[in-house]
Design a protein around this motif. Structure first.
Motif, PDB file in Angstrom:
ATOM      1  N   PRO A   1       0.812  -1.220   0.000  1.00  0.00           N
ATOM      2  CA  PRO A   1       0.000   0.000   0.000  1.00  0.00           C
ATOM      3  C   PRO A   1       0.850   1.277   0.000  1.00  0.00           C
ATOM      4  CG  PRO A   1      -0.701  -1.546   1.736  1.00  0.00           C
ATOM      5  CD  PRO A   1       0.616  -2.028   1.218  1.00  0.00           C
ATOM      6  N   LEU A   2       0.326   2.317  -0.643  1.00  0.00           N
ATOM      7  CA  LEU A   2       0.834   3.695  -0.578  1.00  0.00           C
ATOM      8  C   LEU A   2       2.237   3.883  -1.163  1.00  0.00           C
ATOM      9  CD1 LEU A   2      -0.385   4.753   2.989  1.00  0.00           C
ATOM     10  CD2 LEU A   2      -1.415   5.326   0.792  1.00  0.00           C
ATOM     11  N   VAL A   3       2.706   2.951  -1.968  1.00  0.00           N
ATOM     12  CA  VAL A   3       4.054   3.093  -2.525  1.00  0.00           C
ATOM     13  C   VAL A   3       4.125   4.302  -3.461  1.00  0.00           C
ATOM     14  CG1 VAL A   3       5.781   2.031  -4.027  1.00  0.00           C
ATOM     15  CG2 VAL A   3       4.652   0.661  -2.282  1.00  0.00           C
ATOM     16  N   PHE A   4       3.179   4.422  -4.378  1.00  0.00           N
ATOM     17  CA  PHE A   4       3.224   5.532  -5.335  1.00  0.00           C
ATOM     18  C   PHE A   4       3.054   6.866  -4.619  1.00  0.00           C
ATOM     19  CE2 PHE A   4       1.332   7.981  -9.007  1.00  0.00           C
ATOM     20  CZ  PHE A   4       2.529   8.097  -9.680  1.00  0.00           C
ATOM     21  N   HIS A   5       2.214   6.900  -3.604  1.00  0.00           N
ATOM     22  CA  HIS A   5       2.041   8.126  -2.806  1.00  0.00           C
ATOM     23  C   HIS A   5       3.368   8.554  -2.187  1.00  0.00           C
ATOM     24  CE1 HIS A   5       1.459  10.119   1.128  1.00  0.00           C
ATOM     25  NE2 HIS A   5       0.483  10.774   0.531  1.00  0.00           N
ATOM     26  N   ASP A   6       4.083   7.606  -1.602  1.00  0.00           N
ATOM     27  CA  ASP A   6       5.351   7.934  -0.945  1.00  0.00           C
ATOM     28  C   ASP A   6       6.428   8.338  -1.948  1.00  0.00           C
ATOM     29  OD1 ASP A   6       4.234   7.467   1.506  1.00  0.00           O
ATOM     30  OD2 ASP A   6       5.032   5.448   1.730  1.00  0.00           O
ATOM     31  N   ILE A   7       6.428   7.704  -3.124  1.00  0.00           N
ATOM     32  CA  ILE A   7       7.406   8.062  -4.150  1.00  0.00           C
ATOM     33  C   ILE A   7       7.207   9.514  -4.584  1.00  0.00           C
ATOM     34  CG2 ILE A   7       8.150   7.638  -6.525  1.00  0.00           C
ATOM     35  CD1 ILE A   7       7.453   4.681  -6.086  1.00  0.00           C
ATOM     36  N   THR A   8       5.966   9.870  -4.890  1.00  0.00           N
ATOM     37  CA  THR A   8       5.701  11.235  -5.347  1.00  0.00           C
ATOM     38  C   THR A   8       5.965  12.248  -4.245  1.00  0.00           C
ATOM     39  OG1 THR A   8       3.343  10.914  -4.813  1.00  0.00           O
ATOM     40  CG2 THR A   8       4.020  10.518  -7.076  1.00  0.00           C
ATOM     41  N   LEU A   9       5.685  11.896  -2.997  1.00  0.00           N
ATOM     42  CA  LEU A   9       5.986  12.803  -1.886  1.00  0.00           C
ATOM     43  C   LEU A   9       7.485  13.032  -1.765  1.00  0.00           C
ATOM     44  CD1 LEU A   9       5.210  14.427   0.621  1.00  0.00           C
ATOM     45  CD2 LEU A   9       5.203  12.291   1.920  1.00  0.00           C
ATOM     46  N   ALA A  10       8.266  11.961  -1.884  1.00  0.00           N
ATOM     47  CA  ALA A  10       9.720  12.091  -1.783  1.00  0.00           C
ATOM     48  C   ALA A  10      10.277  12.956  -2.907  1.00  0.00           C
ATOM     49  CB  ALA A  10      10.368  10.705  -1.808  1.00  0.00           C
ATOM     50  N   LEU A  11       9.799  12.744  -4.132  1.00  0.00           N
ATOM     51  CA  LEU A  11      10.286  13.535  -5.262  1.00  0.00           C
ATOM     52  C   LEU A  11       9.869  14.998  -5.136  1.00  0.00           C
ATOM     53  CD1 LEU A  11       9.706  11.031  -8.205  1.00  0.00           C
ATOM     54  CD2 LEU A  11      11.856  11.602  -7.078  1.00  0.00           C
ATOM     55  N   LYS A  12       8.692  15.229  -4.588  1.00  0.00           N
ATOM     56  CA  LYS A  12       8.266  16.605  -4.344  1.00  0.00           C
ATOM     57  C   LYS A  12       9.188  17.291  -3.352  1.00  0.00           C
ATOM     58  CE  LYS A  12       4.364  19.365  -2.657  1.00  0.00           C
ATOM     59  NZ  LYS A  12       2.978  19.328  -2.109  1.00  0.00           N
ATOM     60  N   ASN A  13       9.548  16.563  -2.277  1.00  0.00           N
ATOM     61  CA  ASN A  13      10.462  17.113  -1.287  1.00  0.00           C
ATOM     62  C   ASN A  13      11.833  17.409  -1.891  1.00  0.00           C
ATOM     63  OD1 ASN A  13       8.422  16.839   0.589  1.00  0.00           O
ATOM     64  ND2 ASN A  13       9.244  14.967   1.508  1.00  0.00           N
TER      65      ASN A  13
ATOM     66  N   ILE B   1      18.581  11.218  -4.565  1.00  0.00           N
ATOM     67  CA  ILE B   1      17.233  10.800  -4.948  1.00  0.00           C
ATOM     68  C   ILE B   1      16.918   9.430  -4.363  1.00  0.00           C
ATOM     69  CG2 ILE B   1      15.754  10.145  -6.885  1.00  0.00           C
ATOM     70  CD1 ILE B   1      17.199  12.223  -8.572  1.00  0.00           C
ATOM     71  N   GLU B   2      17.858   8.512  -4.530  1.00  0.00           N
ATOM     72  CA  GLU B   2      17.647   7.155  -4.008  1.00  0.00           C
ATOM     73  C   GLU B   2      17.490   7.164  -2.493  1.00  0.00           C
ATOM     74  OE1 GLU B   2      20.120   2.937  -3.916  1.00  0.00           O
ATOM     75  OE2 GLU B   2      20.258   4.242  -5.699  1.00  0.00           O
ATOM     76  N   GLU B   3      18.337   7.919  -1.823  1.00  0.00           N
ATOM     77  CA  GLU B   3      18.274   7.995  -0.368  1.00  0.00           C
ATOM     78  C   GLU B   3      16.980   8.649   0.104  1.00  0.00           C
ATOM     79  OE1 GLU B   3      20.754  10.060   3.366  1.00  0.00           O
ATOM     80  OE2 GLU B   3      21.428  10.304   1.291  1.00  0.00           O
ATOM     81  N   GLY B   4      16.579   9.740  -0.557  1.00  0.00           N
ATOM     82  CA  GLY B   4      15.370  10.437  -0.162  1.00  0.00           C
ATOM     83  C   GLY B   4      14.115   9.605  -0.358  1.00  0.00           C
ATOM     84  N   VAL B   5      14.042   8.890  -1.480  1.00  0.00           N
ATOM     85  CA  VAL B   5      12.877   8.036  -1.742  1.00  0.00           C
ATOM     86  C   VAL B   5      12.825   6.880  -0.753  1.00  0.00           C
ATOM     87  CG1 VAL B   5      11.829   6.458  -3.416  1.00  0.00           C
ATOM     88  CG2 VAL B   5      12.744   8.675  -4.176  1.00  0.00           C
ATOM     89  N   ARG B   6      13.974   6.260  -0.491  1.00  0.00           N
ATOM     90  CA  ARG B   6      13.985   5.129   0.443  1.00  0.00           C
ATOM     91  C   ARG B   6      13.573   5.570   1.851  1.00  0.00           C
ATOM     92  NH1 ARG B   6      18.501   3.250  -0.739  1.00  0.00           N
ATOM     93  NH2 ARG B   6      17.911   1.336  -1.818  1.00  0.00           N
ATOM     94  N   LYS B   7      14.018   6.722   2.294  1.00  0.00           N
ATOM     95  CA  LYS B   7      13.673   7.196   3.633  1.00  0.00           C
ATOM     96  C   LYS B   7      12.175   7.403   3.785  1.00  0.00           C
ATOM     97  CE  LYS B   7      17.993   9.347   5.208  1.00  0.00           C
ATOM     98  NZ  LYS B   7      18.639  10.616   5.609  1.00  0.00           N
ATOM     99  N   ILE B   8      11.551   7.997   2.767  1.00  0.00           N
ATOM    100  CA  ILE B   8      10.095   8.209   2.822  1.00  0.00           C
ATOM    101  C   ILE B   8       9.372   6.872   2.808  1.00  0.00           C
ATOM    102  CG2 ILE B   8       8.113   9.126   1.600  1.00  0.00           C
ATOM    103  CD1 ILE B   8       9.623  11.277   3.021  1.00  0.00           C
ATOM    104  N   LEU B   9       9.791   5.962   1.952  1.00  0.00           N
ATOM    105  CA  LEU B   9       9.140   4.660   1.865  1.00  0.00           C
ATOM    106  C   LEU B   9       9.253   3.873   3.166  1.00  0.00           C
ATOM    107  CD1 LEU B   9      10.299   3.610  -1.717  1.00  0.00           C
ATOM    108  CD2 LEU B   9       7.926   3.974  -1.016  1.00  0.00           C
ATOM    109  N   MET B  10      10.388   4.017   3.848  1.00  0.00           N
ATOM    110  CA  MET B  10      10.611   3.283   5.087  1.00  0.00           C
ATOM    111  C   MET B  10      10.087   4.037   6.308  1.00  0.00           C
ATOM    112  SD  MET B  10      12.109   0.441   4.202  1.00  0.00           S
ATOM    113  CE  MET B  10      13.081  -0.224   5.547  1.00  0.00           C
ATOM    114  N   GLY B  11       9.631   5.273   6.119  1.00  0.00           N
ATOM    115  CA  GLY B  11       9.120   6.043   7.242  1.00  0.00           C
ATOM    116  C   GLY B  11      10.196   6.586   8.142  1.00  0.00           C
ATOM    117  N   TRP B  12      11.385   6.789   7.610  1.00  0.00           N
ATOM    118  CA  TRP B  12      12.505   7.270   8.407  1.00  0.00           C
ATOM    119  C   TRP B  12      12.684   8.785   8.282  1.00  0.00           C
ATOM    120  CZ3 TRP B  12      16.189   2.880   6.446  1.00  0.00           C
ATOM    121  CH2 TRP B  12      15.837   1.675   7.086  1.00  0.00           C
ATOM    122  N   GLU B  13      11.730   9.453   7.667  1.00  0.00           N
ATOM    123  CA  GLU B  13      11.846  10.913   7.505  1.00  0.00           C
ATOM    124  C   GLU B  13      10.464  11.526   7.538  1.00  0.00           C
ATOM    125  OE1 GLU B  13      13.136  13.412   3.752  1.00  0.00           O
ATOM    126  OE2 GLU B  13      14.904  12.623   4.789  1.00  0.00           O
TER     127      GLU B  13
END
Length: 263
Positions: free
Chosen positions: A199-211, A251-263
């Protein structure tokens, strides 16, 4: 204008009522920024042009979807920023096998554990979960096999522990690669036995890229069978024309952090 090719699992999107419900949900979610929205059937000439590539580069599939822990961690205890320990104990209960998990907390932790146990046809009778203020988690799960018996076979125990360590270490796969002259972000997650993706993978990806102030040119979402396992793969082609150039590792670090809930 944003253009999306969508499918309806209910197969009712050709009906006006279903289209109206979908547009209403979009208006509710997007608010005033949605000026207009139309839904129409895509003809074969359009769908043929919109289809993404049915395969992934072999270099990506071999490394990105590897199911083995790195050789430097033979015991499965990772001494990085994400220490993981999974052990089995059959002495504390006469009827259940105890699985003890120590790891760093992340978004979807319980989901990843339950999904993995389901893959092995393991049933959880009861358990205990504790998370400390430093982000560490401890889980005690009393489990049985499908036949209601404990897991006494040593090979089964080792296979289950190894798989749990791997799933907790890399629940999602994230990579930034070249796609011709362009930059592509790939995110993949396993599809569970019910056929659902995470769940919510695409939501988190777009949020990370926006950030990261990074724009999206196009997105392809598909299912791929890799290493005898089905994966849901997001291929995001990044638009770097007018935006500030962000290094690929950021980019890779930022996306992974959002997906894992570490940011």
């Amino acid at each position: 204008m944003d253009l999306f090719f969508i499918t309806d699992t209910r197969e009712l999107l050709h009906m006006k009522e279903r289209q109206g419900q979908t547009i209403l949900h979009l208006k509710t979610a997007l608010g005033d920024i949605l000026e207009s929205c139309e839904i129409e059937s895509a003809g074969p000439e359009i769908t043929a042009c919109s289809q993404g590539t049915p395969f992934l580069p072999s270099a990506i599939t071999e490394d990105m979807f590897n199911l083995e822990l790195p050789a430097q961690y033979p015991g499965g205890l990772l001494v990085s920023n994400n220490p993981i320990s999974v052990t089995v104990d059959n002495t504390l209960s006469p009827s259940h096998t105890l699985i003890q998990v120590l790891c760093q907390d992340h978004k979807g932790l319980i989901y990843d554990i339950m999904r993995t146990l389901k893959d092995y046809n393991i049933q959880v009778s009861y358990g205990r979960f504790f998370a400390n203020q430093k982000g560490g988690c401890e889980l005690d799960l009393f489990i049985v096999q499908a036949d209601g018996k404990k897991i006494v076979d040593r090979n089964k125990q080792n296979a289950l522990c190894s798989r749990l360590r791997m799933e907790l270490w890399r629940p999602l796969r994230v990579a930034v690669v070249s796609r011709g002259p362009d930059t592509e972000l790939l995110v993949a997650n396993p599809v569970d036995l019910s056929g659902r993706g995470r769940p919510l993978v695409f939501h988190d990806i777009t949020l990370a890229l926006k950030n990261l102030n990074t724009q999206i040119f196009s997105v392809e979402i598909g299912r791929h069978m890799i290493c005898d396992r089905e994966w849901e793969v997001y291929r995001i082609l990044l638009d770097e024309g007018d935006s500030y150039h962000v290094p690929r590792n950021k980019i890779e670090e930022g996306v992974r952090k959002i997906l894992m809930g570490w940011e």
